[in-house]
Each structure stands twice: as structure tokens, then as C-alpha cells.
Design a protein around this motif. Sequence first.
Motif, PDB file in Angstrom:
ATOM      1  N   ILE A 279      15.139  45.257  41.361  1.00 17.97           N
ATOM      2  CA  ILE A 279      15.171  43.971  40.667  1.00 17.97           C
ATOM      3  C   ILE A 279      16.566  43.373  40.709  1.00 17.97           C
ATOM      4  CG2 ILE A 279      14.903  42.878  38.412  1.00 17.97           C
ATOM      5  CD1 ILE A 279      12.648  44.780  37.832  1.00 17.97           C
ATOM      6  N   THR A 280      17.598  44.197  40.528  1.00 14.76           N
ATOM      7  CA  THR A 280      18.967  43.685  40.562  1.00 14.76           C
ATOM      8  C   THR A 280      19.326  43.147  41.937  1.00 14.76           C
ATOM      9  OG1 THR A 280      19.595  45.320  38.889  1.00 14.76           O
ATOM     10  CG2 THR A 280      21.371  44.256  40.092  1.00 14.76           C
ATOM     11  N   SER A 281      18.901  43.830  42.991  1.00 18.48           N
ATOM     12  CA  SER A 281      19.256  43.404  44.345  1.00 18.48           C
ATOM     13  C   SER A 281      18.570  42.101  44.742  1.00 18.48           C
ATOM     14  CB  SER A 281      18.908  44.505  45.348  1.00 18.48           C
ATOM     15  OG  SER A 281      17.517  44.800  45.311  1.00 18.48           O
ATOM     16  N   LEU A 282      17.468  41.754  44.095  1.00 25.32           N
ATOM     17  CA  LEU A 282      16.793  40.503  44.431  1.00 25.32           C
ATOM     18  C   LEU A 282      17.637  39.284  44.086  1.00 25.32           C
ATOM     19  CD1 LEU A 282      13.127  41.229  43.265  1.00 25.32           C
ATOM     20  CD2 LEU A 282      13.936  41.021  45.612  1.00 25.32           C
ATOM     21  N   GLY A 283      18.508  39.407  43.101  1.00 25.40           N
ATOM     22  CA  GLY A 283      19.308  38.265  42.676  1.00 25.40           C
ATOM     23  C   GLY A 283      20.736  38.276  43.180  1.00 25.40           C
ATOM     24  N   PHE A 284      21.061  39.119  44.147  1.00 32.88           N
ATOM     25  CA  PHE A 284      22.437  39.174  44.662  1.00 32.88           C
ATOM     26  C   PHE A 284      22.800  37.860  45.353  1.00 32.88           C
ATOM     27  CE2 PHE A 284      23.169  43.246  43.318  1.00 32.88           C
ATOM     28  CZ  PHE A 284      24.330  43.812  43.860  1.00 32.88           C
ATOM     29  N   TYR A 285      24.010  37.382  45.054  1.00 33.24           N
ATOM     30  CA  TYR A 285      24.495  36.151  45.697  1.00 33.24           C
ATOM     31  C   TYR A 285      25.860  36.344  46.352  1.00 33.24           C
ATOM     32  CZ  TYR A 285      26.473  31.538  46.360  1.00 33.24           C
ATOM     33  OH  TYR A 285      27.072  30.443  46.913  1.00 33.24           O
ATOM     34  N   VAL A 286      26.820  36.891  45.619  1.00 27.30           N
ATOM     35  CA  VAL A 286      28.194  36.982  46.120  1.00 27.30           C
ATOM     36  C   VAL A 286      28.272  37.865  47.365  1.00 27.30           C
ATOM     37  CG1 VAL A 286      30.535  37.751  45.563  1.00 27.30           C
ATOM     38  CG2 VAL A 286      29.186  36.540  43.846  1.00 27.30           C
ATOM     39  N   THR A 287      27.678  39.061  47.300  1.00 27.04           N
ATOM     40  CA  THR A 287      27.770  39.996  48.421  1.00 27.04           C
ATOM     41  C   THR A 287      27.109  39.450  49.685  1.00 27.04           C
ATOM     42  OG1 THR A 287      27.841  41.855  46.876  1.00 27.04           O
ATOM     43  CG2 THR A 287      27.287  42.351  49.151  1.00 27.04           C
ATOM     44  N   PRO A 288      25.867  38.934  49.637  1.00 25.53           N
ATOM     45  CA  PRO A 288      25.297  38.349  50.867  1.00 25.53           C
ATOM     46  C   PRO A 288      26.069  37.133  51.358  1.00 25.53           C
ATOM     47  CG  PRO A 288      23.580  38.808  49.265  1.00 25.53           C
ATOM     48  CD  PRO A 288      24.873  38.967  48.551  1.00 25.53           C
ATOM     49  N   ALA A 289      26.640  36.347  50.438  1.00 27.12           N
ATOM     50  CA  ALA A 289      27.368  35.153  50.859  1.00 27.12           C
ATOM     51  C   ALA A 289      28.652  35.498  51.601  1.00 27.12           C
ATOM     52  CB  ALA A 289      27.680  34.287  49.641  1.00 27.12           C
ATOM     53  N   LEU A 290      29.337  36.577  51.203  1.00 31.39           N
ATOM     54  CA  LEU A 290      30.607  36.939  51.827  1.00 31.39           C
ATOM     55  C   LEU A 290      30.441  37.861  53.025  1.00 31.39           C
ATOM     56  CD1 LEU A 290      32.873  37.482  48.681  1.00 31.39           C
ATOM     57  CD2 LEU A 290      32.764  35.491  50.180  1.00 31.39           C
ATOM     58  N   LEU A 291      29.489  38.788  52.943  1.00 32.63           N
ATOM     59  CA  LEU A 291      29.318  39.766  54.013  1.00 32.63           C
ATOM     60  C   LEU A 291      28.221  39.395  55.001  1.00 32.63           C
ATOM     61  CD1 LEU A 291      29.648  43.116  52.000  1.00 32.63           C
ATOM     62  CD2 LEU A 291      31.408  41.907  53.299  1.00 32.63           C
ATOM     63  N   GLY A 292      27.345  38.483  54.618  1.00 35.18           N
ATOM     64  CA  GLY A 292      26.246  38.111  55.488  1.00 35.18           C
ATOM     65  C   GLY A 292      26.529  36.850  56.272  1.00 35.18           C
ATOM     66  N   SER A 293      25.508  36.362  56.949  1.00 34.58           N
ATOM     67  CA  SER A 293      25.622  35.146  57.761  1.00 34.58           C
ATOM     68  C   SER A 293      24.605  34.121  57.282  1.00 34.58           C
ATOM     69  CB  SER A 293      25.367  35.475  59.240  1.00 34.58           C
ATOM     70  OG  SER A 293      24.031  35.904  59.432  1.00 34.58           O
ATOM     71  N   PRO A 294      24.846  32.839  57.523  1.00 38.86           N
ATOM     72  CA  PRO A 294      23.878  31.824  57.097  1.00 38.86           C
ATOM     73  C   PRO A 294      22.491  32.022  57.704  1.00 38.86           C
ATOM     74  CG  PRO A 294      25.978  30.815  57.662  1.00 38.86           C
ATOM     75  CD  PRO A 294      26.061  32.250  58.086  1.00 38.86           C
ATOM     76  N   SER A 295      22.424  32.597  58.897  1.00 40.40           N
ATOM     77  CA  SER A 295      21.124  32.808  59.538  1.00 40.40           C
ATOM     78  C   SER A 295      20.326  33.919  58.864  1.00 40.40           C
ATOM     79  CB  SER A 295      21.318  33.143  61.017  1.00 40.40           C
ATOM     80  OG  SER A 295      22.069  34.334  61.170  1.00 40.40           O
ATOM     81  N   GLU A 296      20.981  34.739  58.049  1.00 36.98           N
ATOM     82  CA  GLU A 296      20.294  35.819  57.332  1.00 36.98           C
ATOM     83  C   GLU A 296      20.494  35.685  55.828  1.00 36.98           C
ATOM     84  OE1 GLU A 296      21.560  39.533  58.903  1.00 36.98           O
ATOM     85  OE2 GLU A 296      20.588  39.249  60.837  1.00 36.98           O
ATOM     86  N   ALA A 297      20.510  34.456  55.351  1.00 40.48           N
ATOM     87  CA  ALA A 297      20.722  34.195  53.932  1.00 40.48           C
ATOM     88  C   ALA A 297      19.537  34.691  53.111  1.00 40.48           C
ATOM     89  CB  ALA A 297      20.935  32.710  53.705  1.00 40.48           C
ATOM     90  N   LEU A 298      19.811  35.013  51.850  1.00 36.47           N
ATOM     91  CA  LEU A 298      18.776  35.438  50.920  1.00 36.47           C
ATOM     92  C   LEU A 298      18.407  34.270  50.019  1.00 36.47           C
ATOM     93  CD1 LEU A 298      20.084  38.992  49.949  1.00 36.47           C
ATOM     94  CD2 LEU A 298      18.648  38.300  51.877  1.00 36.47           C
ATOM     95  N   ILE A 299      17.373  34.467  49.207  1.00 30.75           N
ATOM     96  CA  ILE A 299      16.830  33.351  48.446  1.00 30.75           C
ATOM     97  C   ILE A 299      17.806  32.847  47.389  1.00 30.75           C
ATOM     98  CG2 ILE A 299      15.697  34.713  46.641  1.00 30.75           C
ATOM     99  CD1 ILE A 299      13.296  32.768  46.963  1.00 30.75           C
ATOM    100  N   SER A 300      18.690  33.709  46.888  1.00 37.51           N
ATOM    101  CA  SER A 300      19.670  33.256  45.917  1.00 37.51           C
ATOM    102  C   SER A 300      20.612  32.225  46.523  1.00 37.51           C
ATOM    103  CB  SER A 300      20.470  34.451  45.399  1.00 37.51           C
ATOM    104  OG  SER A 300      21.101  35.141  46.469  1.00 37.51           O
ATOM    105  N   GLN A 301      20.972  32.393  47.805  1.00 35.29           N
ATOM    106  CA  GLN A 301      21.821  31.420  48.469  1.00 35.29           C
ATOM    107  C   GLN A 301      21.081  30.106  48.691  1.00 35.29           C
ATOM    108  OE1 GLN A 301      22.627  34.974  51.182  1.00 35.29           O
ATOM    109  NE2 GLN A 301      24.229  33.564  51.793  1.00 35.29           N
ATOM    110  N   PHE A 302      19.794  30.175  48.995  1.00 31.65           N
ATOM    111  CA  PHE A 302      19.003  28.953  49.143  1.00 31.65           C
ATOM    112  C   PHE A 302      18.890  28.221  47.812  1.00 31.65           C
ATOM    113  CE2 PHE A 302      18.399  29.770  53.360  1.00 31.65           C
ATOM    114  CZ  PHE A 302      17.354  29.088  53.965  1.00 31.65           C
TER     115      PHE A 302
END
Length: 296
Positions: free
Chosen positions: A226-249
Amino acid sequence: MSPSGPAAAATPAEKGGGSRGRARNRPFLLIVPALLVLLAVFAYPVAQTFVSAFTTPSPGTGNFAWFFGSPANVAVLTRTFSTALWATVICLCLAYPYAYLMTVASPRARATLLLIVMLPFWTSLMVRTFAWLVLLQDTGLVNGFLGLLGLGPVSLVRTQTGVLIGMVQILMPFMVLPLYSVMSGIDRRLLTAAQSLGARPLVALLRVFVPLSLPGVAAGATMVFITSLGFYVTPALLGSPSEALISQFMYTQVSGMLMWGRGGAMAVVLFAATLLLIGLLGLAMRAGRRGKAGAR
């Protein structure tokens, strides 16, 4: 004249019972301030977000039609759940032996292991994420070590692998602590009894210890997922826009485009899908327990 009527019918025992009932309710009054704060800072904003999903910019289900009508949105939702599932599985594989080691270690070693688990809580999330950004870059320490082994360099930043590494490091305490709490309460004499009946140590561990630790597995896995579903900072800094998660959207829709209704619709879909998944998991676990009870 003696008093008459309902007031006179009350006996001292009944009066004492009423006072005891009020005394039992007093502990509940202690949590009333916390409940009011929770309603003000959590329940009300969440309810307002849900309402906006059906009312902004116009009443109806247009926001949900937009979400499910776009394959990109569905792909982001699927990617979010798959990333959360992978993070949960990796955390479980790493945390289970670590928590087991805590139960068999000496008190001093156990305190050291617990201190290592608690360290992430004492460090800022931004600091940890930027630290991973430095370590995982192409010229970072991790790729330098892989290069010495002839395995690098490997692209770790702007990939799902880098996102999972950062998420797992942050979420590990949420898996280790529930596991250790349950494992520390298991009577280890049960393992000795199983071995005295002819079971090998590994068989005794898998047939006796692991089933007894499943409540800790369920608690830790639920918290991490449940906690990982709402991650924003880590995917935004370590990930790429092409693999964004729903929190970034959600952030893009609400903050960048000011589409509060679409952001609320995403929140409702994520909330409903999470509840559905947890409900199915609960039913599966309940069916498993009933099957075991029937087999006995």
C-alpha cells in the motif's frame, strides 16, 4: 412521605452501574482530539478529492470515462501495481532472513541489527533518494564496483530497476519490523520437537516456523504494497517519464494542468483497485485457513 415514581425505582447498584459505564467511556474521550485532527487533515481532504472526481469540471462520470478511455492511463495504473508488487516481493525476500537472524542473534547483535533497520527513519527521504541518484549513476560507486567485476556499466538511473532499488531500501523497515514482531513470539521449542520426531532442520523450519510467521508476512506485505502505491519522490528522481507511476500523473494533472477532477478520478480508481485487491487477498487467506481447519 417516601419518594415514588421512576426516580425512586433506581437502586444504588443501578446508580453504581451507571457511574461505572461513564468511567469505561472516559478512555475513549482521550482519543477524541486525535480523531478530530484526523478528520480535519485527512478524511475531509480525501472526501473533497473524491467529490471533485464526480463534480469537476461538470457533474457526472466524464473523468472516469477519460481515464479508462486512454490506454496510456491504464498502462500507468498497471505499471504502478506491478512496481508495487515487485517491491513487496523483493522486500519480503530480503527481510525474512534478516528478521529471522534478529530472533536468533545475541541481545547485543540484535540491538545492532535493529539499529540498522531504524536508520532509514532518521534520514530524510529526499536525502536518501539523492544519495541513490549519486550511487546509481553511470559513473557512480555501484557501476564502478560492477565494472571491477566485469559486469558494468549498467544503466540504473532512469530505469525501473533504479526505482525498485530506491523503493526497497526505503520500505525495508515496514517489512522487517512486522516479521520480527511475529517471529520473536514463536516458541522455538516447536522446532526442537519437530527435529526430535525426525524432521531435518530445514524441513522443521519450512513446516513449522514459516507457517507460524505468515501473519507477519501478511502484515508486512500489506504495509509495503500500500505504501509503495503512493510513491512520488523516488520514481520522479530515479525513474524516467516513459515509466512514470500514477502518483506522477496525478501531480501533472492537478499541479501542472489544474485538472482537479481528473486527479480525483485517478485517486478514486487507485483507492478502489487497492481495496479490491486487499479484499481478494483476505478472502484467499480466509479460504486457506478454512481448508487447513477442514483437513485437520
